[in-house]
Write an enzyme that holds these catalytic residues in place. Sequence first.
Site, PDB file in Angstrom:
ATOM      1  N   HIS A 234      -1.257  -4.906  -5.102  1.00  0.00           N
ATOM      2  CA  HIS A 234      -1.326  -3.632  -4.385  1.00  0.00           C
ATOM      3  C   HIS A 234      -2.647  -2.950  -4.709  1.00  0.00           C
ATOM      4  O   HIS A 234      -3.041  -2.875  -5.869  1.00  0.00           O
ATOM      5  CB  HIS A 234      -0.169  -2.711  -4.788  1.00  0.00           C
TER       6      HIS A 234
ATOM      7  N   ASP B 176      11.111   7.970  -1.093  1.00  0.00           N
ATOM      8  CA  ASP B 176       9.648   8.104  -1.135  1.00  0.00           C
ATOM      9  C   ASP B 176       9.103   8.531   0.218  1.00  0.00           C
ATOM     10  O   ASP B 176       8.196   9.348   0.304  1.00  0.00           O
ATOM     11  CB  ASP B 176       8.987   6.792  -1.583  1.00  0.00           C
TER      12      ASP B 176
ATOM     13  N   ARG C 169       5.104  16.021   0.177  1.00  0.00           N
ATOM     14  CA  ARG C 169       3.939  16.231  -0.692  1.00  0.00           C
ATOM     15  C   ARG C 169       2.672  16.456   0.130  1.00  0.00           C
ATOM     16  O   ARG C 169       1.806  17.250  -0.229  1.00  0.00           O
ATOM     17  CB  ARG C 169       3.749  15.009  -1.621  1.00  0.00           C
TER      18      ARG C 169
ATOM     19  N   SER D 249       5.641   6.866  -6.450  1.00  0.00           N
ATOM     20  CA  SER D 249       5.671   6.576  -5.024  1.00  0.00           C
ATOM     21  C   SER D 249       5.284   5.112  -4.768  1.00  0.00           C
ATOM     22  O   SER D 249       6.000   4.369  -4.074  1.00  0.00           O
ATOM     23  CB  SER D 249       4.694   7.541  -4.323  1.00  0.00           C
TER      24      SER D 249
ATOM     25  N   LYS E 150       8.210   1.570  -4.084  1.00  0.00           N
ATOM     26  CA  LYS E 150       8.173   0.676  -2.914  1.00  0.00           C
ATOM     27  C   LYS E 150       7.920  -0.755  -3.357  1.00  0.00           C
ATOM     28  O   LYS E 150       8.530  -1.691  -2.859  1.00  0.00           O
ATOM     29  CB  LYS E 150       7.075   1.134  -1.949  1.00  0.00           C
TER      30      LYS E 150
HETATM   31  N1  URA Z   1       0.060   5.718  -1.838  1.00  0.00           N
HETATM   32  C1  URA Z   1       1.398   5.885  -1.907  1.00  0.00           C
HETATM   33  O1  URA Z   1       2.157   5.034  -1.475  1.00  0.00           O
HETATM   34  N2  URA Z   1       1.862   7.012  -2.470  1.00  0.00           N
HETATM   35  C2  URA Z   1       1.072   7.975  -2.980  1.00  0.00           C
HETATM   36  O2  URA Z   1       1.567   8.960  -3.498  1.00  0.00           O
HETATM   37  C3  URA Z   1      -0.318   7.791  -2.897  1.00  0.00           C
HETATM   38  C4  URA Z   1      -0.800   6.638  -2.318  1.00  0.00           C
END
Ligand code: URA
Length: 434
Positions: free
Chosen positions: A82, A161, A168, A183, A187
């Site tokens: 990621h 999320d 947010r 966050s 995932k």
């Molecule tokens: N990418 C995400 O998936 N979440 C965040 O809070 C910031 C970047």
Amino acid sequence: MVPQWIIEQKRDGKALGEADIRAFIDGYTKGDIPDYQMAALAMAIYFQGMSAHEVSVLTDAMMRSGDLVDTSTIPLPKADKHSTGGIGDKVSLILAPLVACCGVAVPMLSGRGLGITGGTLDKLESIPGYRTDLEIDAFLGVLNQCGCSIIGQTTSLAPADKKLYALRDVTGTVPSIPLIAASIMSKKLAEGMDALVLDVKWGSGAFMKTPELATELAKTMVSIGKDAGKGMAAVVTDMNQPLGRTAGNALEVRETIETLRGEGPADLVQITIELSAHMLTLTGVEPDLDAARSRLADVLASGQAFEKFKEMVKLQGGDTAVIDDPTRLPAASHQVPCPTPAEGVVAGADAEAIGRACIALGAGRRRVEDNVDHAVGITDIVKIGEHVSEGQPMAIIHADSYEAIEEAKPFVEQAFWVSSYSVVPPDLIGKVII
Ligand code: URA
């Protein structure tokens, strides 16, 4: 559980208990806790932070708010990568087939570009027919057949999320390390992999503007992943200049194909091999990083990863004729070189300015619901340390309208500066956190 008591506790700098964090996230996901209370807690976390244990519990609660991908039918070790996002970052497209060729399955759920950073799904969708919206069963089917699959996040994964990120975004609580870490990791952990490698970028084209902040985010995410029993490594990398020589969706697919054919730019090849090498060592497929790097370089040179990419594209409905002949990819109607004002050495770059130029051209989004123009973007980007002669292009703009050229050009012109002295290129790969 009384939500305001939990908010007050965090507001006053106290650690939250596991049961309270879980109840809050559960209540928010079900709609029992309203947005205004979740926003207040997010702001309290923004100011007071969270301990490593609190962030792990928050991540786990968010991960368990939806479905978990069951990859147990895949008889291979599973690893993913990621990136926290950057300009010209097409690494996933090369890395997934490359690592799959080495006997590690790569289940990859990716995102779209937002803000100045590009998104893997937008790049892949410039291949006619490529489906990023496969259901989880079809995703597992592709993984079983070819060892890698790249699709979009489904709505059933980590719904807490999805809701919290949107909140947010409009309440000034995005740039909080515990909230970003939870966050991203909620995932990723829902994907069902054994190991995860993080590319945590810093610089003008990244979320984190300093290597110190990127290192803190990297340490937080590595600790969450380890608590969840996953093999983890995070590599802090420089995003002050774009990665490779292209930015923009189809243009980046073209550069991906060149790289898979063994003709990629040095920085893109280096970072892809480095991140892939960690995936091979974390899964035990190679004993050490040197052995992994050398195997990956051989596989890339052999053309096997190119064939694997084609196989994945075909299984996901994409037209493989464009992979064999990238001139069939969407192409913009105008190409405009931006010449350097003076002879010298490229001394610095501003990746953010190139990201802004891409947005102006329509390669990225101004708002989440915008469509992208797959054809447009920037190519022939010069790199720090390279010599340029007067009048030579610093980059070439690919645009579909004169208005877009007018908007993008000032950004490209201010994205590079030239010196009369020699310049040592910055290190692309920084600290590794394991
Ligand atoms: N990418 C995400 O998936 N979440 C965040 O809070 C910031 C970047």
